[in-house]
Scaffold this motif. Sequence first.
Motif, PDB file in Angstrom:
ATOM      1  N   UNK A 214       0.964  -1.226  -0.002  1.00  0.00           N
ATOM      2  CA  UNK A 214       0.059  -0.018  -0.100  1.00  0.00           C
ATOM      3  C   UNK A 214       0.838   1.402   0.075  1.00  0.00           C
ATOM      4  N   UNK A 215       0.313   2.245  -0.795  1.00  0.00           N
ATOM      5  CA  UNK A 215       1.061   3.504  -0.975  1.00  0.00           C
ATOM      6  C   UNK A 215      -0.015   4.460  -0.873  1.00  0.00           C
ATOM      7  N   UNK A 216       0.104   5.433   0.125  1.00  0.00           N
ATOM      8  CA  UNK A 216      -0.977   6.486   0.134  1.00  0.00           C
ATOM      9  C   UNK A 216      -0.122   7.865  -0.203  1.00  0.00           C
ATOM     10  N   UNK A 217      -0.507   8.458  -1.058  1.00  0.00           N
ATOM     11  CA  UNK A 217       0.052   9.561  -1.781  1.00  0.00           C
ATOM     12  C   UNK A 217      -0.872  10.888  -2.008  1.00  0.00           C
ATOM     13  N   UNK A 218      -0.345  12.096  -2.041  1.00  0.00           N
ATOM     14  CA  UNK A 218      -1.151  13.345  -2.335  1.00  0.00           C
ATOM     15  C   UNK A 218      -0.788  13.726  -3.700  1.00  0.00           C
ATOM     16  N   UNK A 219      -1.574  14.263  -4.474  1.00  0.00           N
ATOM     17  CA  UNK A 219      -1.356  14.919  -5.512  1.00  0.00           C
ATOM     18  C   UNK A 219      -1.876  16.400  -5.475  1.00  0.00           C
ATOM     19  N   UNK A 220      -1.142  17.146  -4.913  1.00  0.00           N
ATOM     20  CA  UNK A 220      -1.611  18.632  -4.767  1.00  0.00           C
ATOM     21  C   UNK A 220      -1.169  19.248  -5.927  1.00  0.00           C
ATOM     22  N   UNK A 221      -2.321  20.175  -6.320  1.00  0.00           N
ATOM     23  CA  UNK A 221      -2.045  20.958  -7.492  1.00  0.00           C
ATOM     24  C   UNK A 221      -2.898  22.376  -7.087  1.00  0.00           C
ATOM     25  N   UNK A 225      -7.803  23.151  -6.762  1.00  0.00           N
ATOM     26  CA  UNK A 225      -7.785  23.624  -5.153  1.00  0.00           C
ATOM     27  C   UNK A 225      -8.418  22.357  -4.394  1.00  0.00           C
ATOM     28  N   UNK A 226      -9.338  21.532  -4.958  1.00  0.00           N
ATOM     29  CA  UNK A 226      -9.987  20.595  -4.168  1.00  0.00           C
ATOM     30  C   UNK A 226      -8.699  19.266  -3.963  1.00  0.00           C
ATOM     31  N   UNK A 227      -7.866  19.076  -4.699  1.00  0.00           N
ATOM     32  CA  UNK A 227      -6.777  18.132  -4.567  1.00  0.00           C
ATOM     33  C   UNK A 227      -5.891  18.664  -3.205  1.00  0.00           C
ATOM     34  N   UNK A 228      -5.876  19.815  -2.764  1.00  0.00           N
ATOM     35  CA  UNK A 228      -5.278  20.155  -1.526  1.00  0.00           C
ATOM     36  C   UNK A 228      -5.945  19.478  -0.313  1.00  0.00           C
ATOM     37  N   UNK A 229      -6.925  18.842  -0.481  1.00  0.00           N
ATOM     38  CA  UNK A 229      -7.863  18.303   0.794  1.00  0.00           C
ATOM     39  C   UNK A 229      -8.183  16.952   0.376  1.00  0.00           C
ATOM     40  N   UNK A 230      -7.493  16.220  -0.435  1.00  0.00           N
ATOM     41  CA  UNK A 230      -7.959  14.843  -0.948  1.00  0.00           C
ATOM     42  C   UNK A 230      -6.484  14.088  -0.982  1.00  0.00           C
ATOM     43  N   UNK A 231      -6.606  12.842  -1.207  1.00  0.00           N
ATOM     44  CA  UNK A 231      -5.503  11.838  -1.185  1.00  0.00           C
ATOM     45  C   UNK A 231      -5.767  10.781  -2.297  1.00  0.00           C
ATOM     46  N   UNK A 232      -4.752   9.817  -2.634  1.00  0.00           N
ATOM     47  CA  UNK A 232      -4.831   8.772  -3.321  1.00  0.00           C
ATOM     48  C   UNK A 232      -4.117   7.538  -2.644  1.00  0.00           C
ATOM     49  N   UNK A 233      -4.761   6.409  -3.108  1.00  0.00           N
ATOM     50  CA  UNK A 233      -4.280   5.176  -2.682  1.00  0.00           C
ATOM     51  C   UNK A 233      -3.799   4.160  -3.910  1.00  0.00           C
ATOM     52  N   UNK A 234      -2.627   3.604  -3.707  1.00  0.00           N
ATOM     53  CA  UNK A 234      -2.344   2.547  -4.660  1.00  0.00           C
ATOM     54  C   UNK A 234      -1.924   1.434  -4.052  1.00  0.00           C
ATOM     55  N   UNK A 235      -2.439   0.291  -4.635  1.00  0.00           N
ATOM     56  CA  UNK A 235      -2.501  -1.007  -3.968  1.00  0.00           C
ATOM     57  C   UNK A 235      -1.998  -2.028  -5.018  1.00  0.00           C
ATOM     58  N   UNK A 236      -1.119  -2.966  -4.498  1.00  0.00           N
ATOM     59  CA  UNK A 236      -0.632  -4.296  -5.276  1.00  0.00           C
ATOM     60  C   UNK A 236      -0.930  -5.226  -4.451  1.00  0.00           C
ATOM     61  N   UNK A 237      -1.670  -6.293  -4.995  1.00  0.00           N
ATOM     62  CA  UNK A 237      -1.854  -7.320  -4.454  1.00  0.00           C
ATOM     63  C   UNK A 237      -0.681  -8.117  -4.280  1.00  0.00           C
ATOM     64  N   UNK A 238      -0.565  -8.985  -2.992  1.00  0.00           N
ATOM     65  CA  UNK A 238       0.877  -9.764  -2.960  1.00  0.00           C
ATOM     66  C   UNK A 238       0.701 -11.133  -3.433  1.00  0.00           C
TER      67      UNK A 238
END
Length: 238
Positions: A214-221, A225-238
């Motif tokens: 799991x990686x949780x990351x931000x894409x602030x732009x 402006x909504x991106x400043x208050x949101x995040x994203x999640x990447x998942x790779x199944x083991x």
Amino acid sequence: MKNEWKRIWNSKKTEKDILELEDILKLNGYDTRFAGDFAKIFIKRIKDVTKYFHFKPEDIILDAGCGAGAFLWFLKHQKIKFKNYIGIDYSLSLLEAFKHNPYYSNSLTLLNSELAYIPLQNYSVDKIFCYSVFLYFENIQYAIKVLNEFDRILKYNGEIIISDIPDINKKVAHETFRKSLIGEEKYNELYKNLHHLYYDRRFFLNFFKSKYHIEIFDLHDINYPNSLFRFSVYLKRK
């Protein structure tokens, strides 16, 4: 999902024969008061978020909450190779609008269904892409059902991206910002029964920790402006 959101998404229609990206994004609900020139912003954001994916020509890709097909437009525009694209959305009117997407063809699979009940077999997709969808869920219980479905249908070594997720720790600041753009009275009038669902980042970590990288990351732009208050999640199944 909320009935009022359902009413809105089920009312989306187009009179155009061929949709431009701007038309697709408008159908998908992007509000220029909060996003500016979202066509350019969208392309940049999806480029940034899909850097986490390891695309392969044999991929079966599920676009979860596909709307009128903005992600398909991106895949084709970027000449990303894949075996099959599956779009799923509960809005039949948006799926009808999808057929006016310049990259639509009869070889695509479009499913009219809730994400909590995905009509696909176990371990049947390689990639799941879900952009700006989780905010419209009615509650966390529904989100859990959706995540369980993602887990059920994803192949071993498969990947998931869930993006544009509202951050519960920034909820007050986000709503204050949105009200500042159009005024509190107008905001309350427009969004009286149209609430967004906010998430704690630990919700995703705790749900997937034993089976996924799991990686949780931000894409602030600042252009979105909504991106400043949101995040994203990447998942790779083991």
